[in-house]
Design a protein around this motif. Structure first.
Motif, PDB file in Angstrom:
ATOM      1  N   LEU A   1     -13.714   9.068 -12.344  1.00  0.00           N
ATOM      2  CA  LEU A   1     -13.574  10.030 -13.629  1.00  0.00           C
ATOM      3  C   LEU A   1     -12.997   9.177 -14.604  1.00  0.00           C
ATOM      4  O   LEU A   1     -11.885   8.515 -14.642  1.00  0.00           O
ATOM      5  CB  LEU A   1     -12.852  11.026 -13.352  1.00  0.00           C
ATOM      6  N   PRO A   2     -13.661   8.832 -15.770  1.00  0.00           N
ATOM      7  CA  PRO A   2     -12.961   7.592 -16.917  1.00  0.00           C
ATOM      8  C   PRO A   2     -11.890   8.559 -17.227  1.00  0.00           C
ATOM      9  O   PRO A   2     -11.810   9.637 -17.733  1.00  0.00           O
ATOM     10  CB  PRO A   2     -14.204   8.015 -17.905  1.00  0.00           C
ATOM     11  N   GLY A   3     -10.765   7.621 -17.630  1.00  0.00           N
ATOM     12  CA  GLY A   3      -9.524   8.125 -18.175  1.00  0.00           C
ATOM     13  C   GLY A   3      -8.545   8.487 -16.923  1.00  0.00           C
ATOM     14  O   GLY A   3      -7.405   8.384 -17.361  1.00  0.00           O
ATOM     15  N   ALA A   4      -9.149   8.730 -15.815  1.00  0.00           N
ATOM     16  CA  ALA A   4      -8.144   9.182 -14.657  1.00  0.00           C
ATOM     17  C   ALA A   4      -7.175   8.078 -14.333  1.00  0.00           C
ATOM     18  O   ALA A   4      -6.077   8.249 -14.001  1.00  0.00           O
ATOM     19  CB  ALA A   4      -9.049   9.838 -13.344  1.00  0.00           C
ATOM     20  N   GLY A   5      -7.620   6.818 -14.321  1.00  0.00           N
ATOM     21  CA  GLY A   5      -6.765   5.610 -14.026  1.00  0.00           C
ATOM     22  C   GLY A   5      -5.533   5.576 -15.122  1.00  0.00           C
ATOM     23  O   GLY A   5      -4.653   5.348 -14.512  1.00  0.00           O
ATOM     24  N   GLN A   6      -6.001   5.612 -16.298  1.00  0.00           N
ATOM     25  CA  GLN A   6      -5.174   5.791 -17.188  1.00  0.00           C
ATOM     26  C   GLN A   6      -3.910   6.839 -17.247  1.00  0.00           C
ATOM     27  O   GLN A   6      -2.803   6.718 -17.314  1.00  0.00           O
ATOM     28  CB  GLN A   6      -5.751   5.686 -18.836  1.00  0.00           C
ATOM     29  N   LEU A   7      -4.717   7.945 -16.929  1.00  0.00           N
ATOM     30  CA  LEU A   7      -3.781   9.064 -16.645  1.00  0.00           C
ATOM     31  C   LEU A   7      -2.738   8.751 -15.612  1.00  0.00           C
ATOM     32  O   LEU A   7      -1.676   9.179 -15.658  1.00  0.00           O
ATOM     33  CB  LEU A   7      -4.463  10.250 -16.313  1.00  0.00           C
ATOM     34  N   TYR A   8      -3.121   8.211 -14.480  1.00  0.00           N
ATOM     35  CA  TYR A   8      -2.383   7.999 -13.274  1.00  0.00           C
ATOM     36  C   TYR A   8      -1.140   6.809 -13.619  1.00  0.00           C
ATOM     37  O   TYR A   8      -0.231   7.094 -13.164  1.00  0.00           O
ATOM     38  CB  TYR A   8      -3.362   7.525 -12.078  1.00  0.00           C
ATOM     39  N   ASN A   9      -1.653   5.847 -14.556  1.00  0.00           N
ATOM     40  CA  ASN A   9      -0.726   4.839 -14.865  1.00  0.00           C
ATOM     41  C   ASN A   9       0.297   5.417 -16.024  1.00  0.00           C
ATOM     42  O   ASN A   9       1.390   4.768 -16.387  1.00  0.00           O
ATOM     43  CB  ASN A   9      -1.375   3.756 -15.442  1.00  0.00           C
ATOM     44  N   GLY A  10      -0.003   6.698 -16.300  1.00  0.00           N
ATOM     45  CA  GLY A  10       1.218   7.245 -17.420  1.00  0.00           C
ATOM     46  C   GLY A  10       0.810   6.998 -18.792  1.00  0.00           C
ATOM     47  O   GLY A  10       1.651   7.029 -19.651  1.00  0.00           O
ATOM     48  N   ARG A  11      -0.407   6.193 -19.085  1.00  0.00           N
ATOM     49  CA  ARG A  11      -0.877   5.813 -20.291  1.00  0.00           C
ATOM     50  C   ARG A  11      -1.693   6.727 -20.938  1.00  0.00           C
ATOM     51  O   ARG A  11      -2.776   6.660 -20.927  1.00  0.00           O
ATOM     52  CB  ARG A  11      -1.574   4.478 -20.294  1.00  0.00           C
TER      53      ARG A  11
ATOM     54  N   ARG B   1       0.872  -1.128  -0.077  1.00  0.00           N
ATOM     55  CA  ARG B   1      -0.278  -0.004  -0.111  1.00  0.00           C
ATOM     56  C   ARG B   1       0.858   1.226  -0.073  1.00  0.00           C
ATOM     57  O   ARG B   1       1.083   1.937   1.143  1.00  0.00           O
ATOM     58  CB  ARG B   1      -0.932  -0.082   1.076  1.00  0.00           C
ATOM     59  N   THR B   2       1.361   1.545  -1.073  1.00  0.00           N
ATOM     60  CA  THR B   2       2.259   2.805  -1.125  1.00  0.00           C
ATOM     61  C   THR B   2       1.679   4.005  -2.066  1.00  0.00           C
ATOM     62  O   THR B   2       2.511   4.848  -2.063  1.00  0.00           O
ATOM     63  CB  THR B   2       3.695   2.187  -2.258  1.00  0.00           C
ATOM     64  N   ALA B   3       0.633   3.882  -2.110  1.00  0.00           N
ATOM     65  CA  ALA B   3      -0.396   4.956  -2.926  1.00  0.00           C
ATOM     66  C   ALA B   3      -1.390   5.534  -2.039  1.00  0.00           C
ATOM     67  O   ALA B   3      -1.955   4.767  -0.927  1.00  0.00           O
ATOM     68  CB  ALA B   3      -0.976   4.508  -4.255  1.00  0.00           C
ATOM     69  N   ARG B   4      -1.654   6.834  -2.184  1.00  0.00           N
ATOM     70  CA  ARG B   4      -2.640   7.453  -1.259  1.00  0.00           C
ATOM     71  C   ARG B   4      -3.669   7.874  -1.970  1.00  0.00           C
ATOM     72  O   ARG B   4      -3.494   8.569  -3.024  1.00  0.00           O
ATOM     73  CB  ARG B   4      -2.148   8.522  -0.429  1.00  0.00           C
TER      74      ARG B   4
ATOM     75  N   THR C   1      -3.184   0.002  -2.488  1.00  0.00           N
ATOM     76  CA  THR C   1      -2.238  -0.451  -3.495  1.00  0.00           C
ATOM     77  C   THR C   1      -2.308   0.711  -4.574  1.00  0.00           C
ATOM     78  O   THR C   1      -3.554   1.129  -4.948  1.00  0.00           O
ATOM     79  CB  THR C   1      -2.218  -1.907  -3.953  1.00  0.00           C
ATOM     80  N   LYS C   2      -1.253   0.501  -5.900  1.00  0.00           N
ATOM     81  CA  LYS C   2      -1.582   1.238  -6.962  1.00  0.00           C
ATOM     82  C   LYS C   2      -2.578   0.743  -7.780  1.00  0.00           C
ATOM     83  O   LYS C   2      -3.285   1.618  -8.253  1.00  0.00           O
ATOM     84  CB  LYS C   2      -0.242   1.182  -7.709  1.00  0.00           C
ATOM     85  N   PRO C   3      -2.715  -0.556  -7.949  1.00  0.00           N
ATOM     86  CA  PRO C   3      -4.194  -1.028  -8.519  1.00  0.00           C
ATOM     87  C   PRO C   3      -5.317  -0.592  -8.305  1.00  0.00           C
ATOM     88  O   PRO C   3      -6.201  -0.235  -8.802  1.00  0.00           O
ATOM     89  CB  PRO C   3      -3.782  -2.333  -8.610  1.00  0.00           C
ATOM     90  N   THR C   4      -5.363  -0.592  -6.689  1.00  0.00           N
ATOM     91  CA  THR C   4      -6.630  -0.069  -6.124  1.00  0.00           C
ATOM     92  C   THR C   4      -7.011   1.517  -6.519  1.00  0.00           C
ATOM     93  O   THR C   4      -7.803   2.053  -6.874  1.00  0.00           O
ATOM     94  CB  THR C   4      -6.676  -0.291  -4.733  1.00  0.00           C
ATOM     95  N   LYS C   5      -5.723   2.375  -6.516  1.00  0.00           N
ATOM     96  CA  LYS C   5      -6.065   3.436  -6.666  1.00  0.00           C
ATOM     97  C   LYS C   5      -6.305   4.014  -8.189  1.00  0.00           C
ATOM     98  O   LYS C   5      -7.130   4.811  -8.405  1.00  0.00           O
ATOM     99  CB  LYS C   5      -4.341   4.303  -6.180  1.00  0.00           C
TER     100      LYS C   5
END
Length: 219
Positions: A80-90, A58-61, A68-72
């Motif tokens: 927000l659609p696309g926010a997870g992809q933005l967080y992953n750098g994709r 659990r290194t993300a907040r 965990t990063k996948p959970t975040k």
């Protein structure tokens, strides 16, 4: 030849069973288990494992909560659609996620508007009041109430279908963000090496038998 194959099969089973057992324990306990030593033969040693608690990953907040990063990534995409992809750098996936959800939402709004128009037109034609007139830009062009009703049913089905399309598009982009976050730390390069050499298989209850040792190295 048959005894040799039998010996190879027993050796493979002796090596795989501890690994499968440790993997099953990891899946049921919610922790990562990494085997560090597996030997077979008269000098066989007990399998040693390293247990990684879930709290270590659990290194993300997010909103002050450790996760965990996948959970975040999944929660961001859900909000927000696309926010997870933005967080992953994709970056290139952001327009795809936004377009998929936005396109289905647009379709839902479009068919809802058409449904409302034809529903009002059908009610105006069938309420028995001569003062109410169908003023819809498209429904008023139809001659009979049956034609208006058929169009009404069509737009109702399309509206209901796009509700399912919205849910599917939203779920797919959340799943993509979660899987992508899981794979971020994986080494997926093509630098692999495979080495083989003659070996001797030793089993506690059988005589030593010749075999082949294969080593696959990931770099």
């Amino acid at each position: 030849m048959t005894s040799r194959f039998r010996t190879l099969a027993l050796a493979a089973a002796a090596l795989l069973l501890p690994l499968l057992a440790s993997e099953a324990h990891a899946q049921t306990s919610g922790t990562d288990v990494a085997p560090t030593a597996v030997t077979a033969g008269p000098d066989s040693a007990q399998v040693s494992t390293i247990v990684v608690p879930d709290s270590v990953r659990r290194t993300a907040r997010l909103f002050g909560l450790k996760m965990t990063k996948p959970t975040k990534a999944g929660l961001l995409s859900a909000l927000l659609p696309g926010a997870g992809q933005l967080y992953n750098g994709r970056w290139w996936k952001v327009p795809l996620a936004v377009g998929a959800v936005g396109g289905t939402v647009y379709g839902e709004i479009f068919y809802q508007q058409r449904y409302t128009e034809f529903a009002d037109g059908f009610n105006a034609r069938t309420d028995g009041d001569p003062n109410t007139v169908d003023n819809g830009p498209r429904s008023s062009l139809l001659r009979s109430s049956d034609e208006v009703k058929r169009s009404l049913n069509f737009y109702r089905r399309q509206r209901d279908s796009f509700l399912a399309y919205i849910a599917l598009a939203h779920a797919v982009q959340i799943l993509d963000a979660v899987v992508d976050a899981h794979l971020r730390d994986f080494d997926i390069s093509d630098d692999l090496s495979l080495q083989w050499e003659p070996s001797v298989l030793r089993m506690p209850t059988l005589a030593a038998a010749p075999g082949v040792s294969l080593t696959l190295t990931f770099k």
